[in-house]
Scaffold this motif. Sequence first.
Motif, PDB file in Angstrom:
ATOM      1  N   HIS A 106      -8.394   9.339  -1.237  1.00 35.37           N
ATOM      2  CA  HIS A 106      -9.207  10.388  -1.487  1.00 35.37           C
ATOM      3  C   HIS A 106     -10.108  10.387  -2.712  1.00 35.37           C
ATOM      4  O   HIS A 106     -11.253  10.799  -2.794  1.00 35.37           O
ATOM      5  CB  HIS A 106      -8.622  11.809  -1.437  1.00 35.37           C
ATOM      6  N   VAL A 107      -9.699   9.917  -3.970  1.00 33.93           N
ATOM      7  CA  VAL A 107     -10.337   9.981  -4.994  1.00 33.93           C
ATOM      8  C   VAL A 107     -11.550   8.772  -5.032  1.00 33.93           C
ATOM      9  O   VAL A 107     -12.420   9.057  -5.612  1.00 33.93           O
ATOM     10  CB  VAL A 107      -9.155   9.559  -6.185  1.00 33.93           C
ATOM     11  N   THR A 108     -11.453   7.741  -4.199  1.00 32.37           N
ATOM     12  CA  THR A 108     -12.509   6.692  -4.239  1.00 32.37           C
ATOM     13  C   THR A 108     -13.500   7.271  -3.401  1.00 32.37           C
ATOM     14  O   THR A 108     -14.485   6.364  -3.372  1.00 32.37           O
ATOM     15  CB  THR A 108     -11.813   5.546  -3.750  1.00 32.37           C
ATOM     16  N   ASP A 109     -13.410   8.280  -2.777  1.00 34.77           N
ATOM     17  CA  ASP A 109     -14.884   8.851  -2.284  1.00 34.77           C
ATOM     18  C   ASP A 109     -15.804   8.930  -3.346  1.00 34.77           C
ATOM     19  O   ASP A 109     -17.057   8.902  -3.171  1.00 34.77           O
ATOM     20  CB  ASP A 109     -14.655  10.056  -1.692  1.00 34.77           C
ATOM     21  N   ASP A 110     -15.353   9.195  -4.628  1.00 35.08           N
ATOM     22  CA  ASP A 110     -16.244   9.202  -5.690  1.00 35.08           C
ATOM     23  C   ASP A 110     -16.008   8.029  -6.359  1.00 35.08           C
ATOM     24  O   ASP A 110     -15.134   7.693  -7.027  1.00 35.08           O
ATOM     25  CB  ASP A 110     -15.896  10.576  -6.728  1.00 35.08           C
ATOM     26  N   ARG A 111     -17.181   7.022  -6.184  1.00 38.20           N
ATOM     27  CA  ARG A 111     -17.088   5.659  -6.779  1.00 38.20           C
ATOM     28  C   ARG A 111     -17.306   5.697  -7.963  1.00 38.20           C
ATOM     29  O   ARG A 111     -17.082   4.618  -8.879  1.00 38.20           O
ATOM     30  CB  ARG A 111     -17.962   4.761  -6.069  1.00 38.20           C
ATOM     31  N   SER A 112     -17.407   6.738  -8.902  1.00 35.15           N
ATOM     32  CA  SER A 112     -17.645   6.882 -10.413  1.00 35.15           C
ATOM     33  C   SER A 112     -16.417   6.473 -11.047  1.00 35.15           C
ATOM     34  O   SER A 112     -16.282   6.139 -12.117  1.00 35.15           O
ATOM     35  CB  SER A 112     -18.231   8.028 -10.710  1.00 35.15           C
ATOM     36  N   ASN A 130       3.844  -4.406 -10.726  1.00 39.36           N
ATOM     37  CA  ASN A 130       2.862  -5.026  -9.922  1.00 39.36           C
ATOM     38  C   ASN A 130       2.476  -4.362  -8.834  1.00 39.36           C
ATOM     39  O   ASN A 130       1.494  -4.414  -8.126  1.00 39.36           O
ATOM     40  CB  ASN A 130       3.434  -6.549  -9.529  1.00 39.36           C
ATOM     41  N   GLU A 131       3.508  -3.549  -8.033  1.00 35.22           N
ATOM     42  CA  GLU A 131       3.158  -3.233  -6.625  1.00 35.22           C
ATOM     43  C   GLU A 131       2.269  -1.877  -6.946  1.00 35.22           C
ATOM     44  O   GLU A 131       1.345  -1.670  -6.117  1.00 35.22           O
ATOM     45  CB  GLU A 131       4.428  -2.240  -6.152  1.00 35.22           C
ATOM     46  N   ALA A 132       2.357  -1.121  -7.984  1.00 37.61           N
ATOM     47  CA  ALA A 132       1.356   0.119  -8.236  1.00 37.61           C
ATOM     48  C   ALA A 132      -0.116  -0.711  -8.609  1.00 37.61           C
ATOM     49  O   ALA A 132      -1.198  -0.081  -7.878  1.00 37.61           O
ATOM     50  CB  ALA A 132       1.763   0.720  -9.409  1.00 37.61           C
ATOM     51  N   ALA A 133      -0.011  -1.848  -9.414  1.00 35.47           N
ATOM     52  CA  ALA A 133      -1.231  -2.496  -9.353  1.00 35.47           C
ATOM     53  C   ALA A 133      -2.148  -2.869  -8.348  1.00 35.47           C
ATOM     54  O   ALA A 133      -3.194  -2.865  -8.261  1.00 35.47           O
ATOM     55  CB  ALA A 133      -0.823  -3.493 -10.612  1.00 35.47           C
ATOM     56  N   LEU A 134      -1.123  -3.565  -7.421  1.00 37.90           N
ATOM     57  CA  LEU A 134      -1.772  -4.151  -6.204  1.00 37.90           C
ATOM     58  C   LEU A 134      -2.564  -3.188  -5.480  1.00 37.90           C
ATOM     59  O   LEU A 134      -3.514  -3.390  -4.875  1.00 37.90           O
ATOM     60  CB  LEU A 134      -0.626  -4.871  -5.512  1.00 37.90           C
ATOM     61  N   ILE A 135      -2.076  -1.818  -5.429  1.00 35.07           N
ATOM     62  CA  ILE A 135      -2.621  -0.916  -4.582  1.00 35.07           C
ATOM     63  C   ILE A 135      -4.002  -0.436  -5.258  1.00 35.07           C
ATOM     64  O   ILE A 135      -5.010  -0.236  -4.587  1.00 35.07           O
ATOM     65  CB  ILE A 135      -1.808   0.419  -4.559  1.00 35.07           C
ATOM     66  N   LEU A 136      -4.153  -0.328  -6.736  1.00 29.62           N
ATOM     67  CA  LEU A 136      -5.245  -0.026  -7.153  1.00 29.62           C
ATOM     68  C   LEU A 136      -6.186  -1.329  -7.005  1.00 29.62           C
ATOM     69  O   LEU A 136      -7.599  -1.011  -6.692  1.00 29.62           O
ATOM     70  CB  LEU A 136      -5.027   0.206  -8.903  1.00 29.62           C
ATOM     71  N   TYR A 137      -5.543  -2.605  -7.267  1.00 30.80           N
ATOM     72  CA  TYR A 137      -6.744  -3.783  -7.006  1.00 30.80           C
ATOM     73  C   TYR A 137      -7.303  -3.649  -5.701  1.00 30.80           C
ATOM     74  O   TYR A 137      -8.520  -4.028  -5.292  1.00 30.80           O
ATOM     75  CB  TYR A 137      -6.022  -4.854  -7.328  1.00 30.80           C
ATOM     76  N   ARG A 138      -6.377  -3.139  -4.936  1.00 28.75           N
ATOM     77  CA  ARG A 138      -7.217  -3.405  -3.202  1.00 28.75           C
ATOM     78  C   ARG A 138      -8.070  -2.385  -3.191  1.00 28.75           C
ATOM     79  O   ARG A 138      -9.333  -2.699  -2.607  1.00 28.75           O
ATOM     80  CB  ARG A 138      -5.935  -3.353  -2.422  1.00 28.75           C
ATOM     81  N   CYS A 139      -7.794  -1.090  -3.713  1.00 27.06           N
ATOM     82  CA  CYS A 139      -8.585  -0.167  -3.610  1.00 27.06           C
ATOM     83  C   CYS A 139      -9.963  -0.266  -4.229  1.00 27.06           C
ATOM     84  O   CYS A 139     -10.912  -0.042  -3.605  1.00 27.06           O
ATOM     85  CB  CYS A 139      -7.959   1.104  -4.394  1.00 27.06           C
ATOM     86  N   VAL A 140      -9.984  -0.977  -5.691  1.00 25.03           N
ATOM     87  CA  VAL A 140     -11.239  -1.129  -6.376  1.00 25.03           C
ATOM     88  C   VAL A 140     -12.015  -2.260  -5.517  1.00 25.03           C
ATOM     89  O   VAL A 140     -13.101  -2.092  -5.260  1.00 25.03           O
ATOM     90  CB  VAL A 140     -10.961  -1.730  -7.714  1.00 25.03           C
ATOM     91  N   ALA A 141     -11.424  -3.259  -5.037  1.00 21.91           N
ATOM     92  CA  ALA A 141     -11.861  -4.418  -4.196  1.00 21.91           C
ATOM     93  C   ALA A 141     -12.674  -3.890  -3.069  1.00 21.91           C
ATOM     94  O   ALA A 141     -13.662  -4.179  -2.738  1.00 21.91           O
ATOM     95  CB  ALA A 141     -11.099  -5.624  -3.957  1.00 21.91           C
ATOM     96  N   ASP A 142     -11.931  -2.856  -2.403  1.00 22.00           N
ATOM     97  CA  ASP A 142     -12.611  -2.294  -1.038  1.00 22.00           C
ATOM     98  C   ASP A 142     -13.959  -1.516  -1.284  1.00 22.00           C
ATOM     99  O   ASP A 142     -14.645  -1.343  -0.647  1.00 22.00           O
ATOM    100  CB  ASP A 142     -11.536  -1.386  -0.501  1.00 22.00           C
ATOM    101  N   CYS A 143     -13.828  -0.939  -2.664  1.00 24.12           N
ATOM    102  CA  CYS A 143     -14.944  -0.083  -3.036  1.00 24.12           C
ATOM    103  C   CYS A 143     -16.068  -0.692  -3.769  1.00 24.12           C
ATOM    104  O   CYS A 143     -17.043   0.074  -4.233  1.00 24.12           O
ATOM    105  CB  CYS A 143     -14.576   1.033  -3.853  1.00 24.12           C
ATOM    106  N   GLU A 144     -15.759  -1.964  -4.307  1.00 23.19           N
ATOM    107  CA  GLU A 144     -16.797  -2.424  -5.360  1.00 23.19           C
ATOM    108  C   GLU A 144     -18.132  -2.771  -4.325  1.00 23.19           C
ATOM    109  O   GLU A 144     -18.198  -3.339  -3.484  1.00 23.19           O
ATOM    110  CB  GLU A 144     -16.162  -3.892  -5.449  1.00 23.19           C
TER     111      GLU A 144
END
Length: 379
Positions: A106-112, A130-144
């Motif tokens: 939900h948060v990444t609806d706002d790309r800021s 690492n597991e938590a980091a992986l979730i965030l990396y995937r999210c950032v990669a999808d929204c970049e």
Amino acid sequence: MESVPTIKIHIEKYMRENDLKLQHFSDITGINVGTLSAILKGSRPMSMNQLNQITLAMGLEKGYFYESYGVESFIESTPHWRRLEPYLYECAELGKLDSIQQVIIHVTDDRSYIEELFGVAESLYGKGMNEAALILYRCVADCEKYQHSERLALCQYRIFLLQKTLSKFDNLKAAIKFEPYIDKLNEELQLDAIKDVANLYATIHVWDRVLDLAEKLEQRVEFQLNFRSGKRKTKPRVSFYPIFSYRAYANLLKATVAERRKQYKKALKYTDVYEDIMNGIENPTEEERELIERFKGWAEGNRYLYTLLLGDFNILDDYLSYLNANPKEILTAFVYIVKAANQCSYDIDRALDKFKTHINNIKSRKLCKGNIQRGDIES
């Protein structure tokens, strides 16, 4: 659909059941009574620290309300980074990955928030979460937004490192997906990325790609060394190891490929190269001395091995002495000793008897994994 009780409802119920007035509950939690009143009235958002204080005062385990807090603070309400950042760290520490995933969607609806999320991912990665980091990396990669950005490339690199599996097919797909991003990384970090991808291809025996990447690695090292020549060192090193060591490692990879192709004389040539590179370092630091000794050890063991595979058993006793001093290599080494003996019809019963007990002990403990060895290339 039945509504889920809010954190506020849980608190008020607890206070009623325990006959607690606001001032008493304020004393128990350590939260100012005015602040606590505003939180219960809904006129003031609750911080993570206050949530933890309330949870503790209610006799509940830390994190009990984290899922509810995530929904109320970041999904049903406009998220604020001052509360979101500590929430992500707290969830990561407690392994509440589902809560992180639910909120991040939900948060990444706002790309800021992408830059901040990337920063948290890097911090979690550095702390081994690492597991938590992986979730965030995937999210950032999808929204970049920018597909050629260094941040996207770094996300893809971290994802590549973190999602390796026991499946050769999955690892091959991961390597193929990541390779196009290597050139977009910081130039020093490219050395680590090339090395890591080459290592993965080595584990699944794609030797053509290992050789290609070894040559690419050596070229990038030469560029970096020439670029640094005569320049003052004003920036901290980005690569994990000293730059020159990647050139030695590239030749270690080449030697491994040559051995796998039964080109043992060529393997010996590359072994000489990486040993000479390490021996040529003047006034080495403590880190460099450790690397030099590591490569010298690999060179000694590999040289015995390649010579043996060429059919020269005159060095067998020396090789056995080396293995006696380096027991982690015994099991892997004997696979090749037996192979060489079978090729040359050479009797190695004496050698097998000498290490029989040790080999059986290793097998029983399943200690078959070492550092950089034949067939198991790790950095």
